[in-house]
Design a protein around this motif. Structure first.
Motif, PDB file in Angstrom:
ATOM      1  N   PRO A   1       1.182  -1.293  -0.058  1.00 33.41           N
ATOM      2  CA  PRO A   1      -0.136   0.120   0.074  1.00 33.41           C
ATOM      3  C   PRO A   1       0.537   1.061  -0.348  1.00 33.41           C
ATOM      4  CG  PRO A   1      -0.785  -1.469   1.786  1.00 33.41           C
ATOM      5  CD  PRO A   1       0.570  -2.096   1.206  1.00 33.41           C
ATOM      6  N   GLY A   2       0.162   1.930  -0.348  1.00 37.46           N
ATOM      7  CA  GLY A   2       0.636   3.152  -1.220  1.00 37.46           C
ATOM      8  C   GLY A   2       0.356   4.887  -1.328  1.00 37.46           C
ATOM      9  N   ALA A   3       0.835   5.827  -2.161  1.00 33.33           N
ATOM     10  CA  ALA A   3      -0.140   6.777  -2.279  1.00 33.33           C
ATOM     11  C   ALA A   3       0.388   6.965  -3.743  1.00 33.33           C
ATOM     12  CB  ALA A   3       0.876   8.026  -1.825  1.00 33.33           C
ATOM     13  N   TYR A   4      -0.003   5.867  -3.948  1.00 30.22           N
ATOM     14  CA  TYR A   4       0.195   5.883  -5.952  1.00 30.22           C
ATOM     15  C   TYR A   4      -0.940   5.627  -6.464  1.00 30.22           C
ATOM     16  CZ  TYR A   4       5.384   5.367  -4.675  1.00 30.22           C
ATOM     17  OH  TYR A   4       6.461   6.504  -3.524  1.00 30.22           O
ATOM     18  N   THR A   5      -0.936   6.051  -7.344  1.00 34.89           N
ATOM     19  CA  THR A   5      -2.433   5.169  -8.369  1.00 34.89           C
ATOM     20  C   THR A   5      -1.161   4.826  -9.551  1.00 34.89           C
ATOM     21  OG1 THR A   5      -3.644   7.057  -7.939  1.00 34.89           O
ATOM     22  CG2 THR A   5      -4.089   5.117 -10.375  1.00 34.89           C
ATOM     23  N   PHE A   6      -1.142   3.074  -9.753  1.00 34.58           N
ATOM     24  CA  PHE A   6      -0.632   2.883 -11.245  1.00 34.58           C
ATOM     25  C   PHE A   6      -0.990   2.219 -12.056  1.00 34.58           C
ATOM     26  CE2 PHE A   6       2.278   1.611  -7.436  1.00 34.58           C
ATOM     27  CZ  PHE A   6       3.186   2.172  -7.595  1.00 34.58           C
ATOM     28  N   ILE A   7      -1.159   2.895 -13.448  1.00 34.25           N
ATOM     29  CA  ILE A   7      -2.313   2.735 -14.662  1.00 34.25           C
ATOM     30  C   ILE A   7      -1.352   1.802 -15.061  1.00 34.25           C
ATOM     31  CG2 ILE A   7      -2.778   3.738 -17.320  1.00 34.25           C
ATOM     32  CD1 ILE A   7      -2.682   6.538 -15.820  1.00 34.25           C
TER      33      ILE A   7
ATOM     34  N   ARG B   1       1.542  12.401 -12.776  1.00 35.27           N
ATOM     35  CA  ARG B   1       0.676  13.540 -12.079  1.00 35.27           C
ATOM     36  C   ARG B   1       1.485  13.320 -11.055  1.00 35.27           C
ATOM     37  NH1 ARG B   1      -4.817  13.284  -9.651  1.00 35.27           N
ATOM     38  NH2 ARG B   1      -3.318  11.399  -8.534  1.00 35.27           N
ATOM     39  N   GLU B   2       3.005  14.073 -10.934  1.00 39.09           N
ATOM     40  CA  GLU B   2       3.424  14.479  -9.201  1.00 39.09           C
ATOM     41  C   GLU B   2       2.177  14.287  -8.462  1.00 39.09           C
ATOM     42  OE1 GLU B   2       6.981  16.619  -9.375  1.00 39.09           O
ATOM     43  OE2 GLU B   2       7.005  15.805 -11.635  1.00 39.09           O
ATOM     44  N   GLY B   3       2.986  13.505  -6.541  1.00 39.91           N
ATOM     45  CA  GLY B   3       1.774  13.333  -6.069  1.00 39.91           C
ATOM     46  C   GLY B   3       2.494  13.104  -3.840  1.00 39.91           C
ATOM     47  N   LYS B   4       2.016  13.014  -3.482  1.00 41.96           N
ATOM     48  CA  LYS B   4       2.431  12.719  -2.657  1.00 41.96           C
ATOM     49  C   LYS B   4       4.005  11.923  -2.631  1.00 41.96           C
ATOM     50  CE  LYS B   4       0.889  11.165   2.194  1.00 41.96           C
ATOM     51  NZ  LYS B   4      -0.382  11.204   3.338  1.00 41.96           N
ATOM     52  N   GLY B   5       3.027  10.257  -3.834  1.00 42.10           N
ATOM     53  CA  GLY B   5       4.553   9.619  -3.316  1.00 42.10           C
ATOM     54  C   GLY B   5       6.142   9.698  -3.492  1.00 42.10           C
ATOM     55  N   ASP B   6       7.008   9.100  -3.549  1.00 36.87           N
ATOM     56  CA  ASP B   6       8.176   9.766  -3.845  1.00 36.87           C
ATOM     57  C   ASP B   6       8.168   9.301  -4.905  1.00 36.87           C
ATOM     58  OD1 ASP B   6      10.981   9.688  -3.614  1.00 36.87           O
ATOM     59  OD2 ASP B   6      10.856   8.106  -2.353  1.00 36.87           O
ATOM     60  N   LEU B   7       8.860   9.817  -5.557  1.00 29.87           N
ATOM     61  CA  LEU B   7       9.519   9.821  -7.266  1.00 29.87           C
ATOM     62  C   LEU B   7      10.816   9.061  -7.432  1.00 29.87           C
ATOM     63  CD1 LEU B   7       8.471  13.281  -8.761  1.00 29.87           C
ATOM     64  CD2 LEU B   7       6.189  11.198  -7.908  1.00 29.87           C
ATOM     65  N   GLU B   8      11.804   9.326  -6.763  1.00 28.17           N
ATOM     66  CA  GLU B   8      12.364   8.739  -6.420  1.00 28.17           C
ATOM     67  C   GLU B   8      12.926   7.557  -7.369  1.00 28.17           C
ATOM     68  OE1 GLU B   8      16.072  10.595  -5.230  1.00 28.17           O
ATOM     69  OE2 GLU B   8      15.103  12.245  -4.844  1.00 28.17           O
ATOM     70  N   ILE B   9      11.922   6.281  -6.448  1.00 28.38           N
ATOM     71  CA  ILE B   9      11.865   5.420  -6.684  1.00 28.38           C
ATOM     72  C   ILE B   9      11.347   4.999  -8.324  1.00 28.38           C
ATOM     73  CG2 ILE B   9      11.197   4.130  -4.709  1.00 28.38           C
ATOM     74  CD1 ILE B   9       8.333   4.052  -5.744  1.00 28.38           C
ATOM     75  N   PHE B  10      11.886   6.086  -8.834  1.00 28.09           N
ATOM     76  CA  PHE B  10      11.032   6.090 -10.547  1.00 28.09           C
ATOM     77  C   PHE B  10      12.396   6.374 -11.562  1.00 28.09           C
ATOM     78  CE2 PHE B  10       6.944   6.611  -8.568  1.00 28.09           C
ATOM     79  CZ  PHE B  10       6.780   4.971  -8.809  1.00 28.09           C
TER      80      PHE B  10
END
Length: 206
Positions: free
Chosen positions: A96-102, A197-206
């Motif tokens: 679980p986390g603050a992401y929406t994955f398409i 969309r940049e949101g709450k989830g950490d972007l570093e992992i991508f």
């Protein structure tokens, strides 16, 4: 008039969760907390409820971009085409986390979404949302509720949400103050992850 239900995230009361599930099963709409902003949702299998949400959002159901809130990744194969191991590992690490994955949609999508090539999957890090979906037995759809205020994009106070939405939905769940930053949306339907969309989830992992 909607019911206003107080549920505590640390230890959601099963009786209150059952009340919410009963509302969903009879085609009701709920506003509920996630690990980001409050969402508007309904049972993914109830076409009339889905149509109500689409009407409220002012979109055609077939063209809507509602996310599917899942309890975990176990029923992913119901809605998503087979994904490779690296994508699955990425999902497992971050949900679980603050992401929406398409992800690429499968042929088993509910009727209104049959023509969609992709689907947005969410497993929020919020016990209330997860317990509702678990008790319901299938995903609910989710769409963020926006505020009319130009400065504050999302309402975070459940009582204010209730005042605004009491005549449009069947239940508003007070799970405490919400966040006002939405999830990070990442498109995994092509070879490389694309941040939509940049949101709450950490972007570093991508």
């Amino acid at each position: 008039m909607a019911e206003f239900l107080r549920i505590y995230e640390e230890n959601p009361n099963p009786r209150e969760i059952d009340k919410v599930v009963a509302i969903l099963k009879r085609g009701g709409l709920i506003i509920y907390p996630t690990d980001t902003v409050y969402g508007l949702g309904c049972d993914i299998t109830n076409i009339k409820a889905l149509e109500r949400v689409a009407r409220i959002k002012g979109v055609k159901l077939e063209k809507s971009n509602f996310s599917f809130i899942c309890h975990d990744l176990s029923n992913l194969s119901d809605y998503v085409k087979q994904i490779d191991t690296s994508v699955f590992k990425l999902l497992k690490r971050n949900l679980p986390g603050a992401y929406t994955f398409i992800l690429p949609g499968s042929k088993n999508l509910p009727n209104p979404f049959k023509k969609k090539k992709t689907v947005g999957i969410r497993v929020p890090d919020n016990n209330i949302a997860l317990e509702i979906v678990k008790a319901l037995g299938n995903p609910i759809i989710s769409t963020s509720i926006h505020d009319d205020d130009e400065i504050i994009e999302y309402t975070t106070d459940p009582e204010l949400i209730f005042e605004k939405w009491a005549n449009k939905v069947d239940a508003v769940i007070d799970g405490g103050y919400g966040d006002n930053i939405p999830s990070t949306v990442v498109d995994l339907s092509t070879d490389e992850p694309v941040i939509v969309r940049e949101g709450k989830g950490d972007l570093e992992i991508f």
